[in-house]
Enzyme design. Structure first.
Site, PDB file in Angstrom:
ATOM      1  N   LYS A  32      33.074  93.051  27.978  1.00 32.53           N
ATOM      2  CA  LYS A  32      32.429  92.659  29.238  1.00 32.53           C
ATOM      3  C   LYS A  32      30.923  92.844  29.097  1.00 32.53           C
ATOM      4  O   LYS A  32      30.436  93.927  28.747  1.00 32.53           O
ATOM      5  CB  LYS A  32      32.980  93.559  30.354  1.00 32.53           C
ATOM      6  CG  LYS A  32      33.265  92.842  31.640  1.00 32.53           C
ATOM      7  CD  LYS A  32      34.007  93.764  32.592  1.00 32.53           C
ATOM      8  CE  LYS A  32      33.985  93.245  33.992  1.00 32.53           C
ATOM      9  NZ  LYS A  32      34.584  94.186  34.934  1.00 32.53           N
TER      10      LYS A  32
HETATM   11  O1  G3P Z   1      35.395  94.852  38.140  1.00 32.70           O
HETATM   12  C1  G3P Z   1      34.393  94.289  38.882  1.00 32.70           C
HETATM   13  C2  G3P Z   1      34.684  94.113  40.352  1.00 32.70           C
HETATM   14  O2  G3P Z   1      35.974  93.629  40.545  1.00 32.70           O
HETATM   15  C3  G3P Z   1      34.326  95.272  41.222  1.00 32.70           C
HETATM   16  O3  G3P Z   1      34.703  95.101  42.552  1.00 32.70           O
HETATM   17  O4  G3P Z   1      35.052  96.020  44.812  1.00 32.70           O
HETATM   18  O5  G3P Z   1      33.456  97.173  43.242  1.00 32.70           O
HETATM   19  O6  G3P Z   1      32.870  94.989  44.267  1.00 32.70           O
HETATM   20  P1  G3P Z   1      33.979  95.861  43.767  1.00 32.70           P
END
Ligand code: G3P
Length: 222
Positions: free
Chosen positions: A86
């Site tokens: 990533k």
């Molecule tokens: O893995 C990246 C993403 O899915 C994170 O989500 O909820 O922290 O914005 P969030």
């Protein structure tokens, strides 16, 4: 459409995989840190995840310079053939995506917030582009309309980069991503659980069981 779990928690991953509809896992430094603070090391955790998941597992680099990202990505890749590196969506990230692609290492461009960023990472050779829908919704922008736009642009030019909808916060995000034709949705286990439940299903099971309970079981054939 593929479902990935957005977690580094082994119990959640094991449970999700046992349901037969988990195609992969995504992690980020926040999710890894949640599992590791005061209890364990990175390699052991990642090896456990890779043991359980028969599909792509995204592990994020924490370097900011392209050469360092590539070095780190190659190290991460040695942990398993299904590791996807990533990479943050920056200029340095683009350079790293290009190099990793030339070395046949799969990549996931993370923190995508615009169509142009999605175009750039696809041109640089990202295997997946991760637009963060929830974080756009958080600032009163429409996360799902970004997915629609990226789908259209990728289809216009036959890009092979897969759209991996990230920052999914609720089941409606998943349904809309599927209607748009996103390739993957990655979601927390809490959202994943909600996809299967419906109050009418629970009510129906209860009614069937109650009615079944009224029968004299001795008169059944089996
Ligand atoms: O893995 C990246 C993403 O899915 C994170 O989500 O909820 O922290 O914005 P969030």
């Amino acid at each position: 459409m593929k479902f990935f779990l957005d977690t580094a928690n082994i119990s959640e991953i094991e449970e999700g995989v046992s349901w037969g509809c988990v195609d992969g896992v995504t992690t980020n430094p926040t999710l890894i840190s949640k599992e590791l603070v005061g209890k364990g090391d990175f390699k052991t955790l990642v090896r456990k995840i890779l043991d359980v998941v028969d599909g792509p597992v995204s592990l994020e680099v924490t370097s900011t310079k392209a050469d360092d990202m590539v070095r780190e990505g190659k190290k991460l890749r040695t942990l398993g053939d299904n590791v996807v590196v990533k990479i943050p969506t920056t200029v340095e990230g683009l350079k790293a995506l290009k190099i990793l692609k030339s070395q046949k290492i799969k990549t996931n461009a993370t923190l995508v917030f615009s169509v142009n960023q999605a175009l750039m990472v696809a041109k640089a050779g990202a295997s997946y582009a991760s637009p963060f829908v929830g974080r756009l919704d958080d600032i009163s922008e429409d996360g799902m309309s970004l997915i629609e736009d990226i789908r259209e642009v990728y289809d216009n030019y036959d890009f092979e980069t897969e759209i991996l909808v990230a920052s999914v916060r609720h089941p409606i995000h998943v349904k809309e991503a599927a209607l748009i034709g996103a390739d993957v949705a990655t979601m927390p286990f809490e959202v994943f659980k909600k996809l299967i439940s419906h109050p009418k299903t629970d009510e129906g099971i209860k009614r069937f069981m109650d009615d079944w309970g009224k029968i004299d079981k001795k008169k059944l054939m089996f």
